[in-house]
Design a protein around this motif. Sequence first.
Motif, PDB file in Angstrom:
ATOM      1  N   ALA A 141       0.862  -1.178   0.000  1.00 56.26           N
ATOM      2  CA  ALA A 141       0.000   0.000   0.000  1.00 56.26           C
ATOM      3  C   ALA A 141       0.899   1.229   0.000  1.00 56.26           C
ATOM      4  CB  ALA A 141      -0.915   0.014   1.218  1.00 56.26           C
ATOM      5  N   SER A 142       0.477   2.270  -0.681  1.00 58.28           N
ATOM      6  CA  SER A 142       1.297   3.476  -0.737  1.00 58.28           C
ATOM      7  C   SER A 142       0.448   4.707  -0.503  1.00 58.28           C
ATOM      8  CB  SER A 142       2.006   3.573  -2.090  1.00 58.28           C
ATOM      9  OG  SER A 142       1.054   3.662  -3.127  1.00 58.28           O
ATOM     10  N   GLY A 143       1.038   5.673   0.171  1.00 58.66           N
ATOM     11  CA  GLY A 143       0.396   6.969   0.336  1.00 58.66           C
ATOM     12  C   GLY A 143      -0.499   7.071   1.549  1.00 58.66           C
ATOM     13  N   GLY A 144      -0.213   8.019   2.414  1.00 55.78           N
ATOM     14  CA  GLY A 144      -1.076   8.343   3.544  1.00 55.78           C
ATOM     15  C   GLY A 144      -1.429   7.157   4.398  1.00 55.78           C
ATOM     16  N   THR A 145      -2.717   7.003   4.619  1.00 57.58           N
ATOM     17  CA  THR A 145      -3.195   5.912   5.473  1.00 57.58           C
ATOM     18  C   THR A 145      -3.773   4.749   4.663  1.00 57.58           C
ATOM     19  OG1 THR A 145      -5.338   6.997   5.694  1.00 57.58           O
ATOM     20  CG2 THR A 145      -3.682   7.469   7.403  1.00 57.58           C
ATOM     21  N   ALA A 146      -3.418   4.653   3.397  1.00 57.44           N
ATOM     22  CA  ALA A 146      -3.875   3.539   2.563  1.00 57.44           C
ATOM     23  C   ALA A 146      -3.408   2.222   3.167  1.00 57.44           C
ATOM     24  CB  ALA A 146      -3.322   3.689   1.151  1.00 57.44           C
ATOM     25  N   TRP A 147      -4.214   1.197   3.009  1.00 59.22           N
ATOM     26  CA  TRP A 147      -3.813  -0.115   3.502  1.00 59.22           C
ATOM     27  C   TRP A 147      -4.358  -1.232   2.624  1.00 59.22           C
ATOM     28  CZ3 TRP A 147      -7.681  -3.454   5.127  1.00 59.22           C
ATOM     29  CH2 TRP A 147      -8.910  -2.882   5.523  1.00 59.22           C
ATOM     30  N   ALA A 148      -3.686  -2.369   2.717  1.00 63.44           N
ATOM     31  CA  ALA A 148      -4.081  -3.576   2.007  1.00 63.44           C
ATOM     32  C   ALA A 148      -3.943  -4.749   2.966  1.00 63.44           C
ATOM     33  CB  ALA A 148      -3.205  -3.793   0.775  1.00 63.44           C
ATOM     34  N   ALA A 149      -4.779  -5.749   2.791  1.00 62.04           N
ATOM     35  CA  ALA A 149      -4.727  -6.939   3.634  1.00 62.04           C
ATOM     36  C   ALA A 149      -5.318  -8.116   2.882  1.00 62.04           C
ATOM     37  CB  ALA A 149      -5.502  -6.719   4.932  1.00 62.04           C
ATOM     38  N   ALA A 150      -4.828  -9.289   3.196  1.00 59.09           N
ATOM     39  CA  ALA A 150      -5.383 -10.523   2.643  1.00 59.09           C
ATOM     40  C   ALA A 150      -5.383 -11.554   3.751  1.00 59.09           C
ATOM     41  CB  ALA A 150      -4.573 -11.010   1.454  1.00 59.09           C
ATOM     42  N   ALA A 151      -6.331 -12.460   3.686  1.00 58.46           N
ATOM     43  CA  ALA A 151      -6.446 -13.451   4.752  1.00 58.46           C
ATOM     44  C   ALA A 151      -7.189 -14.683   4.286  1.00 58.46           C
ATOM     45  CB  ALA A 151      -7.186 -12.852   5.946  1.00 58.46           C
ATOM     46  N   LEU A 152      -6.865 -15.781   4.918  1.00 54.50           N
ATOM     47  CA  LEU A 152      -7.729 -16.927   4.925  1.00 54.50           C
ATOM     48  C   LEU A 152      -8.501 -16.769   6.229  1.00 54.50           C
ATOM     49  CD1 LEU A 152      -7.170 -20.531   4.003  1.00 54.50           C
ATOM     50  CD2 LEU A 152      -8.303 -19.953   6.131  1.00 54.50           C
TER      51      LEU A 152
END
Length: 196
Positions: free
Chosen positions: A107-118
């Motif tokens: 994730a890029s920039g500020g408070t951006a986020w990414a997540a993945a899960a089982l």
Amino acid sequence: MGKLLLPQYQMGGRMRLIAVLIVAGALWSGELLTNGGFEEPLSVGWTKAQYGANILIERSTGHHPDPDYEVYIYKGDGRGYGKIYQTVNITTLDLRFQAQLRFITYASGGTAWAAAALVISYLSSSNTILGETRICNKTTYCPWRNSSRLHLINAPIGSWNHFEFNIDEELVNLPGVDPSQIAKIRIAVFDTCYDC
């Protein structure tokens, strides 16, 4: 054995999950999931759901070194998610869970986020989510946190990792969940981004 796979991505605000999984009963042999190894098309046993753009959900043989099928979920730039899931009725919590997972998050920039899960969701007979276990990889600003009803198992980025545990024993990590109320388990392969 089924697999759950998370693929790589190259640029800003993306998440990929590739998976191979199996949920087997300790008291009997065989899988509880329909098409748990993804050897048939995803329309067999799995429900797809997505929101937003830049989402790819596929099954193929090219992600893991073995010749079997894996599922691959990719969420590119922009808010949203992609997932597949399946719910099964259970009569015991003495279940062995196994998955092979590979995660890549960015994730890029500020408070951006990414997540993945089982995600393993523990459900009541009326489909109320009582608690969850998430084998996951997430970026810095992801709001997911451990609680009495949510247990995060953090996985490394980039390499294939094998996860195996007994569901009954895993519930010790969820003191806010009454095991006697669990009638179903939902397995989901989930990929999401926010403000990317």
